[in-house]
Structure formats: C-alpha cells, structure tokens
Write an enzyme that holds these catalytic residues in place. Structure first.
Site, mmCIF file in Angstrom:
data_model
loop_
_atom_site.group_PDB
_atom_site.id
_atom_site.type_symbol
_atom_site.label_atom_id
_atom_site.label_comp_id
_atom_site.label_asym_id
_atom_site.label_seq_id
_atom_site.Cartn_x
_atom_site.Cartn_y
_atom_site.Cartn_z
ATOM 1 N N GLY A 4 1.753 19.712 12.240
ATOM 2 C CA GLY A 4 1.841 19.667 13.794
ATOM 3 C C GLY A 4 3.101 20.766 14.089
ATOM 4 N N SER B 281 0.427 17.461 17.855
ATOM 5 C CA SER B 281 1.884 17.865 17.799
ATOM 6 C C SER B 281 2.392 16.806 16.482
ATOM 7 C CB SER B 281 2.549 17.293 19.013
ATOM 8 O OG SER B 281 3.692 17.839 19.205
ATOM 9 N N SER C 89 9.806 58.781 5.164
ATOM 10 C CA SER C 89 8.603 57.696 4.936
ATOM 11 C C SER C 89 9.181 56.602 4.098
ATOM 12 C CB SER C 89 7.640 58.533 4.124
ATOM 13 O OG SER C 89 8.201 59.317 3.043
ATOM 14 N N GLY D 75 0.464 11.108 14.486
ATOM 15 C CA GLY D 75 -0.176 10.011 13.682
ATOM 16 C C GLY D 75 -1.273 10.575 12.943
#
Length: 640
Positions: A121, A40, A550, A44
């Site tokens: 993280g 996370s 399209s 560190g």
C-alpha cells in the site's frame, strides 16, 4: 474421498496424501482467476487474503497451529486470529504490520482456482503493485471504512485502470468498526464513483466487508441485511477471465523458441496470446510479413485439431519460411502492426531518474530490442489527474512519452492485447528493470520515414580516401587533457595524409548543442547527438576524433553500438581528480566548489570509469606528445 467437505476448516497433510490423485483430477480442468488486492496502507489487504485462505479450507493443520501461536504473540487483533500473518512473510512486514513485497497465494473452491497477489500500500512500493497487477484478471481495491477514499486509493485505482483491468471490486473493509453503517458505505461508494468517472473507469462492484470478522467474504453477513449483492468469493467465482476475452480476437502467438529436435522437425513454440488456430489456417509471420499455412499443432500429449488463447503449443508450417524467437505469428487477413516509434505510458520504477535519449533494453512479448525514450510529453499527477510538464521521470512517476526502437517490432495497443502492448525497460549497465510501459499507438512518422538507398556508400567514400573510417573517442574528467591530446593526434594523422575531423565538446556546444545544459538528461542528449554526427562522418569515410567528458558508460556504449565492429576506439585519458582540479585552466572546478556551477562532473555529478577502453593514457606519467604518439600508432595498426 471429498477433501472439500471435511468438517475441519483446514486440510491435514495426511488427508491430502490419502486421495491426492482424485483431488488433482477434480481441479485440473477448472478455470483460473488471477486477481490482486490493493489500496492504501492498513486497509486490510493481507487480512482479507488470509481470511479467503482460511474460509476456503486451504490451510494445513501445522500452519493453523503456527498462525494461532503467532497471533497470540503479536497480539494485534484482541485475541482473534491475525489472518494477515498468513501472507506477510517478510520479517520487516511482520514487524511493521505492512506489506512490502508482492505476495502470491493459491487457493481453490469447488468452482474455480485462484492466484491472488497481495500488493503493497505504501507509495514507495508502487512499482511492486504494478508488477502484481500486470497479469491480473480482476482487482479488489480495499478502502478502510473509517478513512474513506485516500490518495493511495486513487493512485492504485488509476494504475488498475491504466493496466486495463476491467473487472474491479470496491471492497469497503472494516465495516465492523463503523457499526456496519449503510450510510457510511454509500457515502464512500459515492465519493469513489466520482473519481472513477474522472479516470474513465467504466464500472465497479461495491461490497461492504469485514476481513477480520468474515462478513460478506464467503457468506452473507447477518449484520448488514441492507446489502443484497454477492459475497466477495461468490463474485470471484463468477468473474470472467482474460483468456476467454482474448479468444475472441484475431490469432496471435509470439514465438518463444524454435523447436528443432532433429533434421526432420522444425516447429515454433509459444503461448497463444489471442484468438484461435487450426491446421490449414493462413498465417503471417511478423515483422517479415512472410505468409504460409499451419501444417500441424503439436503438444506433448499429441497433435491438436484446434488451439486457443492461453494454450502453449508448437506450430509447424506448410512452407519453409524464416521465423525465429521474438517474431509474432498472426492471422493473415488481420495482422498486428509493425513499427519502430510509439507513444506509450511509462511507470518509472527506478531510484535513478529516466534520462531521455539514453538507450535502454526493451522487452515486449518474447522480443528484446534497444530503445530510447524522448522527453516526456507530460507527467500525470495521479492525485489531481493534472498533466504536468516534465523533462524526466522519477521513482513511481507516470508519464506519456515517445519511444523509438532500433528496428521495427510487431505490436498491438495495450488496451487491445496486453501481451503485445505491454513492455518493460531494462538498464543496459545494471540489468535492472527500470520501467513498465503500455503502448498506445504507432507514431505516423514511423510509417512515413524510410531509408533512401544511396549509390555512393560508405565503402566507396573510404576507398576514395584510402583509409578505414573510425571514431577515436576521448573521455575523461574536465582538465584531464582530452582536447590537447586529441588536437595533437589530429595534426599527426593529417601530416600522414589521413582525412580526419575533430569534434570538441566546447565547440559543439556553441552550435549544434547550444540548447543543452549540464543536467544528466542534457548530458545524455549531448552525447546522443554527437554520436549520430560521428556516425555520419564515418559514413563519409573520415577518421573522427571526439573530445567529450561523456561521463556515463551507457552513452559511450550507445555510440560504440552505432559503429561497425572495430570502428570505435575508446581512449580513456586517466587523470586523478586532484590533478585535473589543480590544472583548472578554465576555472570551472573553482566555480563548482563554490556552488556557482551545478552538475559538474567529478564534484556533484558522477564520472563512470571506462571498463574496457581500447587505450588508457595516464597524463601524470605521459606527456601529451607521448600519449598522442601511442594513440596514433594504435589507429595506424588498426588500419593496416
């Protein structure tokens, strides 16, 4: 001169220059471990890698001086060295104190060389984490001892396990901030063990550390006498690498290029992905299935008596058989599978959601093919591990899907061989990587469904009708006049004795596509089905006219690719939005503006203008009759 035993904790450039040859010679035969750090935000990771670089004496003198100066300037570690600054290279990373990009660093010890990837993280950068983990032998999952197991810890652990990384270290960091509490450490290990069992993670090694203080990183911590396991670096030096595991499997080598320097030599170059090979071994080339034996194994330093997984070589054959880039050379009696439909797990990496039925470029091994993805079987909620119903996948979503390729490809399950089971998907228009995938197995239908040879082919059908088949594809905004012009074109061609059929967007939705709505995903499927029908009609020798909005270039290109060269004629009915809206024959724009009609092209859903249409007709300047005449003349000229 021994560089590793010098007193300073850093290495000067002059010292390396003094005995560079001896230094390189010492390191060239060491094994290489690739590992990642993940977890996370603010657990560190960057600090840990900086500490490893520092303690392994891999910092230059000028780098150390700069690091000390930067640490004083930033002032986030109470006057101590901020090791994260060694890794966080982007200005935005230093400003925010987070990792955004994947940072790769190299270091070495007396026993081994290492490449470490510091992965982000934040949840929004999960795709970057997958990139860093794709080649790793080992994962270090960090947990802040104060925070415990968090959502992103679970997400990264799930991905690590999904990517087949079997060697996992649970590094409980910042133990200095919880007074080196054994009770807190074992509480976190217990919580993580429960989650690891849920995701099928067989084992992991828990280590209590402090990246900032250096506890249990390189040397045992005096502050944690209750921990009797290895240090982090000690475990990294002894952990097995994937190359050793892959050497035990049957021989596999994906051909990267055909080495043909002259008429007397023809070899096939690539990196051996699994197993080992020697001259005289019987091999099979896939997907063709042709067999021969190995004549020689050629390298820059001379021929080899044997080569193993991880080595890059050129192999020559005893017989002249066809082999090209993308093919896989395999052991004759244990070949890998060949199929064109698979079940796979996808990690979606693009801001734009995955659209089932849209063709993407799939790269697996050294092969590139076109592939389509079905609606997900389910999406995985990484936090709860629930299987959720989903029609598409958004950014960072993980789902299980079926994938079809435009031709059979050699592969293995990702769990067995990541090189031949892992792939990426690339958007055909932007050339951006949109997903990473892992093959589970081939679908049974890919082995049971075969093309049936027909005696009356498309050429025979066309000859009977005395015409060349074609698809005239009308595209443009609602109200541009597509259907009106297409109808006139068909009447003119019919009057000239041509065999035609008109597929109109509204009419098709009453039957074949009545189950589809107007989301981007449904629009893609709408055009995919129409394209397949149009192809079948050209096989019958017809001139097929289609009138569909399209809106996406990718799907128009998909239909073009279905046809033989020159058989697809794109007609862009170019009408400004204001003009189309002023016509509003069906009252659709009015509903869209009032919010009653969602996902309406031109209002709240995009229309991608054609870039290379064969014909462009502007219905502001041309009457429908004049526009139709231009199109008819183009079709007749093409058929002459």
């Amino acid at each position: 001169m021994n560089l590793e035993n010098k007193d300073p904790v850093y290495v000067t450039e002059a010292l390396i220059a003094e005995d560079i040859d001896a230094y390189l010679l010492k390191h060239q035969h060491k094994t290489m471990l690739r590992f990642i750090t993940c977890g996370s935000v603010d657990d560190g990771k960057s600090t840990l890698i900086g500490r490893l670089l520092y303690d392994s004496k891999m910092i230059f003198e000028d780098q150390l001086a700069s690091l000390e100066n930067d640490s004083r300037s930033v002032g986030t570690q109470g006057g101590e060295i901020d090791f994260a600054l060694l890794v966080d290279g982007l200005a935005a990373e230093r400003e925010q104190g987070i990792t955004i990009d994947v940072a790769y660093r190299f270091f070495a010890t007396d026993k081994r060389k290492f490449i470490v990837a510091d992965t982000p993280g934040h949840e929004q950068y999960t795709r970057n984490m997958v990139t860093g983990a794709s080649t790793a032998d080992l994962a270090v999952i960090l947990i802040d001892a104060r925070q415990g197991v968090l959502t992103q810890t679970r997400r990264h652990s799930y991905l690590v396990n999904l990517l087949g990384i079997k060697n996992v270290v649970l590094a409980v960091n910042k133990m200095d901030l919880v007074d080196y509490s054994a009770e807190r450490f074992y509480e976190i290990v217990s919580d993580y063990s429960h989650f690891a069992k849920q995701i099928g993670m067989d084992s992991f090694l828990p280590i209590p550390i402090s990246g900032l203080k250096g506890d249990n990183i390189v040397t045992k911590s005096a502050a944690m006498p209750w921990y009797q396991g290895p240090t982090l670096l000690g475990h990294l030096e002894e952990a097995p690498v994937n190359d050793a595991r892959m050497q035990e499997q049957p021989f596999r080598m994906a051909v990267q290029w055909v080495n043909r320097p002259n008429l007397d030599f023809r070899g096939f170059a690539g990196q051996i992905g699994a197993g080992q090979v020697a001259p005289g071994d019987a091999i099979r080339v896939l997907p063709s299935g042709k067999t021969t034996t190995v004549k020689s194994i050629v390298t820059f330093d001379g021929d080899l008596d044997q080569a193993v997984a991880g080595q890059s070589v050129t192999i020559t054959f005893a017989d002249e058989i066809d082999c090209s880039r993308g093919d896989v050379i395999a052991q004759t009696d244990a070949p890998c599978e060949v199929a064109d439909q698979f079940e796979a797990t996808l990690v979606w990496m693009a801001e734009q959601e995955m659209l089932p039925g849209r063709p993407y470029i799939l790269k697996i091994g050294t092969q590139t093919v076109t592939a389509t993805v079905t609606e997900p079987k389910y999406e995985v909620n990484v936090n709860t591990l629930e299987h959720l119903a989903s029609k598409t996948l958004g950014l960072n979503a993980i789902g299980v899907v079926n994938i079809s390729t435009d031709r059979p490809i050699p592969f293995e399950a990702y769990a067995t061989n990541p090189d031949l089971g892992g792939f990426i998907l690339i958007d055909r228009m932007s050339n951006a990587t949109v997903a990473a995938g892992m093959i589970h197995f081939a679908l049974r239908r890919s082995q049971n469904v075969h093309w049936q040879a027909l005696d009356v082919d498309r050429e025979a059908h066309a000859s009977l009708k005395n015409q060349k088949p074609a698809v005239v594809w009308f595209t443009g905004l609602s109200g541009s006049g597509k259907s009106t012009i297409a109808n006139i074109v068909e009447k003119k061609l019919h009057a000239l004795g041509k065999h035609t059929f008109l597929l109109d967007g509204d009419n098709i939705r009453h039957g074949l596509n009545r189950d589809l709505g107007f989301t981007d995903a449904d629009r893609v499927e709408n055009i995919r089905r129409v394209g397949e029908v149009a192809k079948l009609m050209t096989d019958a020798g017809l001139i097929v006219l289609t009138a569909f909005i399209s809106p996406f270039r990718s799907e128009r290109q998909m239909v073009r690719d279905l046809m033989a060269p020159g058989e697809f004629v794109e007609v862009f009915v170019d009408t400004p939005l204001a003009v189309a809206e002023s016509r509003d024959v069906k009252g659709l724009y009015k509903k869209a503006r009032s919010g009653q009609l969602k996902n309406f092209t031109g209002i709240d859903s995009p229309y991608e203008l054609p870039e290379n249409a064969e014909i462009t007709v502007n219905t502001v300047d041309l009457t429908p009759e004049d526009a139709a005449e231009r199109i008819v003349q183009h079709v007749l000229t093409r058929m002459s």
